[in-house]
Design a protein around this motif. Structure first.
Motif: not given
Length: 64
Positions: A2-26
């Motif tokens: 098990l990994v805590s939410l805090t650890v997941v958040d830290q890893l996402l920041v460390k490897y430049n991952y973040g929340k994404r939003k769907a983009q309208k292409r057309l």
């Protein structure tokens, strides 16, 4: 394991991952099959109405 939410958040920041939003292409109204969608809906409405079924119309737009 098990990994805590805090650890997941830290890893996402460390490897430049973040929340994404769907983009309208057309742009709205520019899709090549836009008219075909409405023609299909109209044909379905006629078929259902002739079979004695009720037709319901619903607004599915996001309300702010």
């Amino acid at each position: 394991m098990l990994v805590s939410l805090t650890v997941v958040d830290q890893l996402l920041v460390k490897y430049n991952y973040g929340k994404r939003k769907a983009q309208k292409r057309l742009a709205t109204g520019k899709h090549p099959q836009r008219n075909q969608q409405f023609e299909n809906i109209e044909n379905l409405k006629i078929t259902y109405h002739e079979a004695g079924n009720p037709i319901l119309s619903m607004d599915a737009k996001k309300k702010n």
